[in-house]
Motif scaffolding. Structure first.
Motif, PDB file in Angstrom:
ATOM      1  N   TRP A 670       0.857  -1.188   0.000  1.00  0.00           N
ATOM      2  CA  TRP A 670       0.000   0.000   0.000  1.00  0.00           C
ATOM      3  C   TRP A 670       0.894   1.240   0.000  1.00  0.00           C
ATOM      4  N   LEU A 671       0.808   2.024  -1.061  1.00  0.00           N
ATOM      5  CA  LEU A 671       1.675   3.184  -1.244  1.00  0.00           C
ATOM      6  C   LEU A 671       0.987   4.469  -0.847  1.00  0.00           C
ATOM      7  N   ARG A 672       1.797   5.393  -0.303  1.00  0.00           N
ATOM      8  CA  ARG A 672       1.338   6.751  -0.037  1.00  0.00           C
ATOM      9  C   ARG A 672       2.026   7.701  -1.012  1.00  0.00           C
ATOM     10  N   SER A 673       1.521   8.928  -1.082  1.00  0.00           N
ATOM     11  CA  SER A 673       2.029   9.861  -2.101  1.00  0.00           C
ATOM     12  C   SER A 673       3.515  10.153  -1.917  1.00  0.00           C
ATOM     13  N   GLY A 674       3.997  10.101  -0.676  1.00  0.00           N
ATOM     14  CA  GLY A 674       5.413  10.371  -0.443  1.00  0.00           C
ATOM     15  C   GLY A 674       6.329   9.332  -1.053  1.00  0.00           C
ATOM     16  N   GLU A 675       5.784   8.177  -1.428  1.00  0.00           N
ATOM     17  CA  GLU A 675       6.602   7.124  -2.027  1.00  0.00           C
ATOM     18  C   GLU A 675       6.608   7.177  -3.552  1.00  0.00           C
ATOM     19  N   VAL A 676       5.889   8.128  -4.115  1.00  0.00           N
ATOM     20  CA  VAL A 676       5.949   8.333  -5.563  1.00  0.00           C
ATOM     21  C   VAL A 676       7.104   9.292  -5.810  1.00  0.00           C
ATOM     22  N   ASN A 677       8.252   8.737  -6.059  1.00  0.00           N
ATOM     23  CA  ASN A 677       9.478   9.528  -5.920  1.00  0.00           C
ATOM     24  C   ASN A 677      10.299   9.626  -7.195  1.00  0.00           C
ATOM     25  N   VAL A 708       0.989   9.355 -10.256  1.00  0.00           N
ATOM     26  CA  VAL A 708       1.250  10.780 -10.037  1.00  0.00           C
ATOM     27  C   VAL A 708       0.734  11.143  -8.649  1.00  0.00           C
ATOM     28  N   ALA A 709       1.617  11.724  -7.816  1.00  0.00           N
ATOM     29  CA  ALA A 709       1.196  12.185  -6.487  1.00  0.00           C
ATOM     30  C   ALA A 709       0.349  13.444  -6.661  1.00  0.00           C
ATOM     31  N   MET A 710      -0.828  13.483  -6.018  1.00  0.00           N
ATOM     32  CA  MET A 710      -1.754  14.596  -6.234  1.00  0.00           C
ATOM     33  C   MET A 710      -1.770  15.604  -5.095  1.00  0.00           C
ATOM     34  N   TYR A 711      -1.468  15.183  -3.854  1.00  0.00           N
ATOM     35  CA  TYR A 711      -1.561  16.084  -2.714  1.00  0.00           C
ATOM     36  C   TYR A 711      -0.248  16.093  -1.943  1.00  0.00           C
ATOM     37  N   VAL A 718       6.275  11.810 -10.113  1.00  0.00           N
ATOM     38  CA  VAL A 718       5.803  10.762 -11.004  1.00  0.00           C
ATOM     39  C   VAL A 718       6.621   9.490 -10.764  1.00  0.00           C
ATOM     40  N   GLY A 719       5.968   8.345 -10.776  1.00  0.00           N
ATOM     41  CA  GLY A 719       6.665   7.075 -10.634  1.00  0.00           C
ATOM     42  C   GLY A 719       6.061   6.027 -11.541  1.00  0.00           C
ATOM     43  N   LEU A 720       6.825   4.968 -11.801  1.00  0.00           N
ATOM     44  CA  LEU A 720       6.337   3.847 -12.598  1.00  0.00           C
ATOM     45  C   LEU A 720       6.334   2.615 -11.706  1.00  0.00           C
ATOM     46  N   LYS A 722       6.486  -0.992 -10.402  1.00  0.00           N
ATOM     47  CA  LYS A 722       7.141  -2.200 -10.874  1.00  0.00           C
ATOM     48  C   LYS A 722       6.721  -3.441 -10.094  1.00  0.00           C
ATOM     49  N   PHE A 723       5.613  -3.335  -9.383  1.00  0.00           N
ATOM     50  CA  PHE A 723       5.022  -4.493  -8.718  1.00  0.00           C
ATOM     51  C   PHE A 723       3.555  -4.172  -8.477  1.00  0.00           C
ATOM     52  N   GLU A 724       2.740  -5.175  -8.284  1.00  0.00           N
ATOM     53  CA  GLU A 724       1.326  -4.940  -8.017  1.00  0.00           C
ATOM     54  C   GLU A 724       1.171  -4.314  -6.641  1.00  0.00           C
ATOM     55  N   SER A 725       0.410  -3.228  -6.569  1.00  0.00           N
ATOM     56  CA  SER A 725       0.276  -2.542  -5.289  1.00  0.00           C
ATOM     57  C   SER A 725      -1.011  -1.735  -5.256  1.00  0.00           C
ATOM     58  N   SER A 726      -1.529  -1.548  -4.049  1.00  0.00           N
ATOM     59  CA  SER A 726      -2.621  -0.604  -3.841  1.00  0.00           C
ATOM     60  C   SER A 726      -2.035   0.745  -3.448  1.00  0.00           C
ATOM     61  N   THR A 727      -2.850   1.787  -3.457  1.00  0.00           N
ATOM     62  CA  THR A 727      -2.381   3.124  -3.097  1.00  0.00           C
ATOM     63  C   THR A 727      -3.446   3.834  -2.271  1.00  0.00           C
ATOM     64  N   ASN A 728      -3.028   4.957  -1.654  1.00  0.00           N
ATOM     65  CA  ASN A 728      -4.018   5.791  -0.987  1.00  0.00           C
ATOM     66  C   ASN A 728      -4.665   6.741  -1.986  1.00  0.00           C
ATOM     67  N   GLN A 729      -5.573   7.581  -1.510  1.00  0.00           N
ATOM     68  CA  GLN A 729      -6.342   8.446  -2.385  1.00  0.00           C
ATOM     69  C   GLN A 729      -5.556   9.632  -2.921  1.00  0.00           C
ATOM     70  N   ALA A 730      -4.334   9.852  -2.405  1.00  0.00           N
ATOM     71  CA  ALA A 730      -3.529  10.990  -2.836  1.00  0.00           C
ATOM     72  C   ALA A 730      -2.691  10.660  -4.068  1.00  0.00           C
ATOM     73  N   ILE A 731      -2.931   9.489  -4.648  1.00  0.00           N
ATOM     74  CA  ILE A 731      -2.166   9.070  -5.827  1.00  0.00           C
ATOM     75  C   ILE A 731      -3.128   8.790  -6.969  1.00  0.00           C
ATOM     76  N   CYS A 732      -2.795   9.316  -8.136  1.00  0.00           N
ATOM     77  CA  CYS A 732      -3.555   9.015  -9.347  1.00  0.00           C
ATOM     78  C   CYS A 732      -2.826   7.924 -10.117  1.00  0.00           C
ATOM     79  N   GLY A 733      -3.534   6.839 -10.389  1.00  0.00           N
ATOM     80  CA  GLY A 733      -2.975   5.761 -11.190  1.00  0.00           C
ATOM     81  C   GLY A 733      -3.416   5.905 -12.636  1.00  0.00           C
ATOM     82  N   ILE A 734      -2.456   5.846 -13.552  1.00  0.00           N
ATOM     83  CA  ILE A 734      -2.744   6.012 -14.983  1.00  0.00           C
ATOM     84  C   ILE A 734      -2.415   4.705 -15.686  1.00  0.00           C
ATOM     85  N   LEU A 735      -3.417   4.123 -16.322  1.00  0.00           N
ATOM     86  CA  LEU A 735      -3.251   2.850 -17.013  1.00  0.00           C
ATOM     87  C   LEU A 735      -3.294   3.087 -18.513  1.00  0.00           C
TER      88      LEU A 735
END
Length: 825
Positions: A670-677, A708-711, A718-720, A722-735
């Protein structure tokens, strides 16, 4: 033993093929087919001469015998036709071993030039073998000149390194042996030879040898490697080798198989597209080298032992997965020794720096220390050709390992080559760093220079105390506080300055002066207390009450003192001295009582010059890393489309914090926006449970989702994935859809980071909405153009990653040099 004539013929055969068959792997396959083909006919000829019958080419297959193929009456086209039919039909010959039928399955001739074939077969016809062991030696040489696919992080392990590891681990005849990434089975064959050599004075019987070969198992993900290893083992006296095509990282079919001995040189790099590891690993990670070491440790029997080659990331990198693995190896009693190899051992395939981890569940349980051994020369130069040289540290390194195995309390004889470190010390800072140089011969009494307390050469000056009401917006005196020290770089950070009313009387001694060592003297943060920055010139800044300076006299070089205060030894001194729980206070006595080695001033300067040289490399590499931004040349002919029209976008969610079942024991990253690095995201710090996922708006994003971290402070990063993961609401996932390569979209959005930051609004809570992301215009080149752009940018990214490694390596050099001041000097 391999003779010069056999070696020459293999080289000639490759030279003949290279014009028609440029791929090294296909060259090896073609020579493999011919070697086995002729070997079987040789065995038939010997059998006939002894009065027996042909066993391989009989009952309708006589016409395909190698001797028929080489009949001088055949024309070039007839020989080509016969060889093609023989090669393609060999898998159906019921008279040859099943293993050979498997090897020939799908075999074909990749060219139709009779002249090339005639030259090739003539060269191969010169091979003569009386026994499969001879063919095994020739085949081993063939594999030794074949570089496997470096892009997958796989490199052929040099034979002398394999033998060294096997000698350290010392398998015996009753041990079960595994190589979980066996490649061409070099480790397994070396282990077999090691065991038979151990029993040379009392040779193993045929039955014992048969049982021994049944104890060896190999896994490899590549069917090509499985085929090569099966042949190699068969030709080295394994009648029924056990090699499985198996991915140990993503499948669980063989998870319950354990072994007495595991030997491996696993892949160093995570494959493109990432890894989907199963959930049974002790360490949550997505890096292949981390998972393989975890796998090896967990699959040892009680008292089991292992030797594994690892890249430097395992040794010292600070990401969570690396630290967790090192902690497990040390605290759960797997690791007992680390052997550092010189960079260049894998030349010409790779210049990667590696080490060997030696594991022994029984020995490590009894040991209170870990042995570190440094190998500087391995008997070959470190150039591309790897020419043999006289200098070879491996025998001495092996002796050090054997002596430690025999007596865990013993101090190694050559402390420059080997030294032992208390396990408790490895875990002092929670990093479990396995760079042995950090700990080499470090004592708090110098072996060469006198020890002097700082009170004899420095003055400790506290800053001015003031209250919040004394702060002003303008026309005041600038005051520096704890956040004005960049704790990651030990330098000044003047981005956030405060002023206080000039009515507060401040003496000149509270101004920062050239050669001052600025230090945080009180803080609620363990990371801040004792952190220092060096002042290179007089500055018009005062320092506040939670700060201080250490001002040196003429007896000592201030930069020398600064480097010592940056060291882990000073940190350890403070941790033992500071007892407060909330606000940690640095008393003057703690500084004054700290003793340092006191070499002559000219030697102090030499040490400073050396460290500053290392620091320049670090600073240069940091400039590259921090300032790099991908640039995509936009062709005006490319159409522009809204991102939301070609990609699906969505965000995640946060399970309720108050419900512990949503988090405790979780296995879903489970990722938070601070980990989109701004990079490839390969691990997560936090995990949630299936219940937490199902009872929140969190969702699992697939590999290669662009994030993309939003808040917050990292909005726009921006990050890519490289493993299956969930995120919090502060991250936008682009497929991306099939019109875009994920890496191209990632790099394009990465080039727009500054734009995202600008439109986020700044302030206390920067914000980028999904609407803004969807409305962003993006270019739409064709897939071929995207691939070319990505290939170029991936090359740039590899340079950035190398610079990151360079930073860590030279930081380790600085730490080792400072440590040596307390050691041999």
């Amino acid at each position: 033993m391999l003779n010069a004539e056999t070696k020459r013929r293999i080289d000639n055969a490759r030279d003949i093929l290279v014009g028609k068959v440029p791929d090294p792997k296909t060259q090896v396959e073609q020579i493999t087919f011919a070697m086995i083909y002729k070997f079987m006919d040789d065995m038939d000829q010997i059998s006939v001469k002894l009065g027996g019958k042909a066993s391989f080419f009989n009952n309708g297959y006589e016409g395909f015998a190698w001797s028929k193929l080489m009949d001088k009456k055949l024309s070039g086209s007839q020989r080509l036709d016969l060889y093609v039919r023989a090669l393609e039909g060999m898998a159906n010959n019921p008279h040859i071993p099943q293993l050979f039928r498997d090897v020939f399955k799908g075999a074909f001739l990749p060219y139709r030039d009779s002249e090339t074939l005639n030259l090739f077969l003539k060269e191969m016809n010169g091979f003569t073998y009386d026994h499969s062991e001879d063919l095994g030696d020739a085949y081993e040489y063939l594999l030794s000149i074949f570089a496997t696919q470096g892009k997958a992080g796989q490199f052929r392990t040099p034979r002398h390194i394999i033998d060294f590891i096997v000698d350290c681990v010392d398998p015996d005849m009753h041990d079960s042996v595994l190589d979980p990434a066996c490649g061409t089975a070099g480790f397994l064959i070396s282990a077999y030879k090691h065991i038979t050599e151990k029993h040379r004075d009392d040779p193993l019987t045929p039955d014992q040898k048969q049982r021994l070969t049944e104890n060896f198992v190999g896994y490899d993900i590549s069917p090509d490697m499985v085929r090569l290893s099966l042949v190699n083992m068969y030709l080295h006296q394994f009648p029924n080798p056990t090699i499985h095509e198996y991915d140990a990282l993503t499948t669980e079919d063989r998870w319950d198989e354990t072994f007495d001995v595991i030997l491996a040189n696993p892949p160093f790099m995570t494959p493109k597209g990432g890894i989907r590891p199963h959930k049974r690993f002790a360490v949550r990670a997505n890096r292949s080298e981390v998972l393989f070491v975890d796998y090896i440790a967990e699959h040892l029997n009680v008292g089991g032992r292992a030797g594994v080659i690892v890249p430097e990331g395992i040794i010292f990198q600070s990401s969570n997965a690396y630290k967790a693995l090192r902690k497990m190896l040390v605290e759960e009693n797997y690791l007992y020794a680390v052997v550092s190899l010189p960079a260049g051992v894998f030349n010409p395939y790779s210049g990667v720096k590696t080490s060997i981890l030696l594991l022994d569940k029984d020995l490590a349980r009894r040991a209170e220390r870990v042995l570190f051994v440094r190998v500087e020369q391995d008997g070959f130069d470190l150039g591309a050709q790897r020419r043999e040289i006289e200098q070879n540290d491996l025998p001495e390194a092996l002796a050090a390992v054997k002596a430690f195995q025999a007596d865990l309390a013993m101090e190694p004889e050559n402390s420059a080559r080997a030294w032992a470190v208390e396990k408790a010390r490895l875990g002092e800072d929670g990093d479990y760093n396995l760079s042995g140089e950090r700990y080499r011969q470090v004592v708090l009494v110098s072996q060469k220079w006198p020890m002097v307390k700082l009170k004899e050469c420095c003055k400790f000056i506290r800053g001015v105390t003031y209250s919040k009401k004394n702060e002003v917006e303008e026309k005041g005196n600038i005051i520096l506080r704890a956040n004005n020290i960049d704790i990651t770089k030990n330098s000044l950070d003047l981005s956030d300055l405060k002023m206080i009313d000039k009515s507060i009387k401040l003496g000149d001694d509270l101004l920062l002066k050239e050669n001052d060592i600025f230090i945080c003297s009180a803080s609620g943060s363990k990371e801040h207390i004792g952190k220092v920055a060096f002042i290179n010139e007089d500055l018009p800044y005062y320092f506040g009450g939670f700060m201080a300076v250490i001002r040196c006299n003429e007896k000592v070089n201030p930069k020398y003192v600064f480097e010592l205060l940056k060291s882990p030894i000073f940190r350890t001194h403070l941790n033992h001295s500071i007892l407060a729980v909330n606000i940690r206070n640095l008393k003057s006595s703690m500084v004054y009582d700290f003793s340092i080695p006191f070499p002559p001033l000219e030697v102090q300067q030499e040490i400073v010059d050396e460290i500053e040289g290392y620091q320049k490399v670090i600073d240069g590499a940091r400039q590259v890393v921090e300032n790099y931004k991908p640039v995509i040349p936009i062709d005006p002919d490319w159409p522009l489309v809204k991102l939301g029209e070609v990609c699906e976008t969505t965000s995640g969610g946060t399970p309720l914090r108050s419900i512990t079942e949503y988090y405790e024991g979780g296995t879903i990253p489970w990722l938070r926006s601070g980990e989109v690095n701004r990079g490839y995201i390969e691990e997560s710090e936090l995990f949630i449970t299936e219940m937490g996922l199902n009872n929140s708006s969190a969702k699992i994003f697939p590999i290669n989702t662009v994030l993309v971290a939003m808040y917050g402070a990292t909005a726009g990063q921006v990050g890519l994935l490289k493993f299956e993961s969930s995120t919090n609401q502060a991250i936008c996932g682009i497929l991306p859809n099939d019109q875009y390569i994920p890496e191209f979209l990632y790099y394009f959005l990465l080039s727009k980071t500054e734009y995202f930051v600008e439109i986020s609004g700044g302030g206390a809570q920067p914000n980028i909405s999904q609407r803004i992301i969807k409305e962003l215009l993006i270019p739409k080149p064709n897939i071929s153009d995207q691939e070319k752009i990505v290939e170029a940018l991936e090359s740039e990214r590899s340079v950035i990653e190398l610079n990151k490694t360079l930073i860590e390596r030279f930081e380790t050099k600085i730490a080792a040099r400072i440590q040596s001041v307390w050691g041999a000097g």
